[in-house]
Motif scaffolding. Sequence first.
Motif, PDB file in Angstrom:
ATOM      1  N   GLN A 197      -5.661   3.505  -5.619  1.00 33.22           N
ATOM      2  CA  GLN A 197      -6.687   3.825  -4.634  1.00 33.22           C
ATOM      3  C   GLN A 197      -7.141   5.249  -4.963  1.00 33.22           C
TER       4      GLN A 197
ATOM      5  N   ALA B 229      -0.422   4.579  -1.197  1.00 36.39           N
ATOM      6  CA  ALA B 229      -1.260   5.650  -1.739  1.00 36.39           C
ATOM      7  C   ALA B 229      -1.356   6.851  -0.804  1.00 36.39           C
ATOM      8  N   GLY B 230      -0.787   6.716   0.404  1.00 35.50           N
ATOM      9  CA  GLY B 230      -0.903   7.811   1.379  1.00 35.50           C
ATOM     10  C   GLY B 230      -0.188   9.068   0.901  1.00 35.50           C
ATOM     11  N   TYR B 231      -0.561  10.203   1.488  1.00 38.66           N
ATOM     12  CA  TYR B 231      -0.013  11.485   1.028  1.00 38.66           C
ATOM     13  C   TYR B 231       1.354  11.814   1.635  1.00 38.66           C
ATOM     14  N   GLY B 232       1.735  11.124   2.703  1.00 37.22           N
ATOM     15  CA  GLY B 232       3.031  11.424   3.325  1.00 37.22           C
ATOM     16  C   GLY B 232       3.122  12.860   3.809  1.00 37.22           C
ATOM     17  N   THR B 233       2.059  13.342   4.446  1.00 31.97           N
ATOM     18  CA  THR B 233       2.001  14.767   4.800  1.00 31.97           C
ATOM     19  C   THR B 233       3.068  15.172   5.819  1.00 31.97           C
ATOM     20  N   ARG B 234       3.565  14.192   6.590  1.00 34.55           N
ATOM     21  CA  ARG B 234       4.596  14.552   7.570  1.00 34.55           C
ATOM     22  C   ARG B 234       5.907  14.943   6.896  1.00 34.55           C
TER      23      ARG B 234
ATOM     24  N   LYS C 244       6.259   9.533  -0.947  1.00 35.81           N
ATOM     25  CA  LYS C 244       7.034   9.287   0.279  1.00 35.81           C
ATOM     26  C   LYS C 244       7.887   8.033   0.136  1.00 35.81           C
ATOM     27  N   GLU C 245       7.337   7.033  -0.542  1.00 35.89           N
ATOM     28  CA  GLU C 245       8.027   5.742  -0.680  1.00 35.89           C
ATOM     29  C   GLU C 245       9.309   5.847  -1.484  1.00 35.89           C
TER      30      GLU C 245
ATOM     31  N   PRO D 279       0.853  -1.196   0.000  1.00 33.01           N
ATOM     32  CA  PRO D 279       0.000   0.000   0.000  1.00 33.01           C
ATOM     33  C   PRO D 279       0.886   1.242   0.000  1.00 33.01           C
TER      34      PRO D 279
ATOM     35  N   VAL E  90      -7.972   8.347  -0.598  1.00 31.47           N
ATOM     36  CA  VAL E  90      -7.181   7.854   0.534  1.00 31.47           C
ATOM     37  C   VAL E  90      -8.126   7.678   1.726  1.00 31.47           C
ATOM     38  N   LYS E  91      -8.651   6.448   1.852  1.00 31.69           N
ATOM     39  CA  LYS E  91      -9.686   6.196   2.865  1.00 31.69           C
ATOM     40  C   LYS E  91      -9.200   5.283   3.973  1.00 31.69           C
ATOM     41  N   GLY E  92      -7.883   5.095   4.074  1.00 34.89           N
ATOM     42  CA  GLY E  92      -7.341   4.275   5.155  1.00 34.89           C
ATOM     43  C   GLY E  92      -6.660   3.007   4.649  1.00 34.89           C
TER      44      GLY E  92
END
Length: 272
Positions: free
Chosen positions: A102, A10-15, A25-26, A8, A105-107
């Motif tokens: 995805q 698909a996260g935004y990597g906001t940190r 981020k990956e 997985p 981004v729903k978790g």
Amino acid sequence: MLKKCLFPAAGYGTRFLPATKAMPKEMLPIVNKPLIQFGVEEAIEAGFTEIGFVSGRGKRAIEDHFDISYELEHQIAGSVKEALLSDVRDMIDKCAFSYTRQAEVKGLGHAILTGETLIGNEPFGVILADDFCDSGVIKQMVGLFSHYQCSIVAIEEVPADQTDKYGIVDGKEIDEGLIKVSNMIEKPAPEDAPTNLAVIGRYILTPDIFSIIRTLEPGAAGEIQITDAICEQAKNSMVLAYKFNGTRFDCGSLKGYVEATNYVYDKYHRKV
Ligand code: UTP
């Protein structure tokens, strides 16, 4: 037996903003290798041959990374730099890479459900590349799976005041470092946490997890949580939590990322 491993991503990597505004981020490097390549190497070392990515908008660089770059490879052919790309070239030769998106981004649970199209009806591994592990954790879990044939999550003990950053498991130890899960809670406040045993980003899941995820309502943070799905699964079948051997860095956080970078530099790159 276990062929497919899902990433997985698909996260935004906001940190990591602004670094992750236009870059996944990956793809952040640990010294000179992207996080996701470390994860894929871990999967291949464990015997996985089909690598699936759940990606999203802005993640094209991941696809390009696991593909041949003819101009670049031609340019450095015959020079010492050729060796710098040989590992990723070997991966492309050994594995099949596939992708799905995805759309929202729903978790993490939702991301894994999105990956069903790549997995089908068989048990599979899941690696979250932003949890950097240097000790073949998923390989250790594959060994356990061949014996127990059930879903397995990797866990480690975290300081009691940090339970609200993790999925936390509770259960009964059935062997050294192996717990039969009876409950899982996503990000409980320290006073509500039954233990300090935190799930980290390595899972082996049996495919019934997909139908369980489909029944879930959004949980903590309004997201479809894989923790809730595995907790549900544990009510009807055995789920194990495994205290893995080795070191892990939370590269989703700035601190963990810097620590992993120093660790890898000292271990593999420092000359003196
Ligand atoms: P994180 O919550 O750590 O990643 O999810 P994030 O959302 O990218 O990070 P921040 O908090 O904004 O900095 C853990 C993993 O699950 C994936 C992420 O890509 C990451 O690898 N994920 C999470 C998805 O693929 N889809 C989701 O909807 C949520």
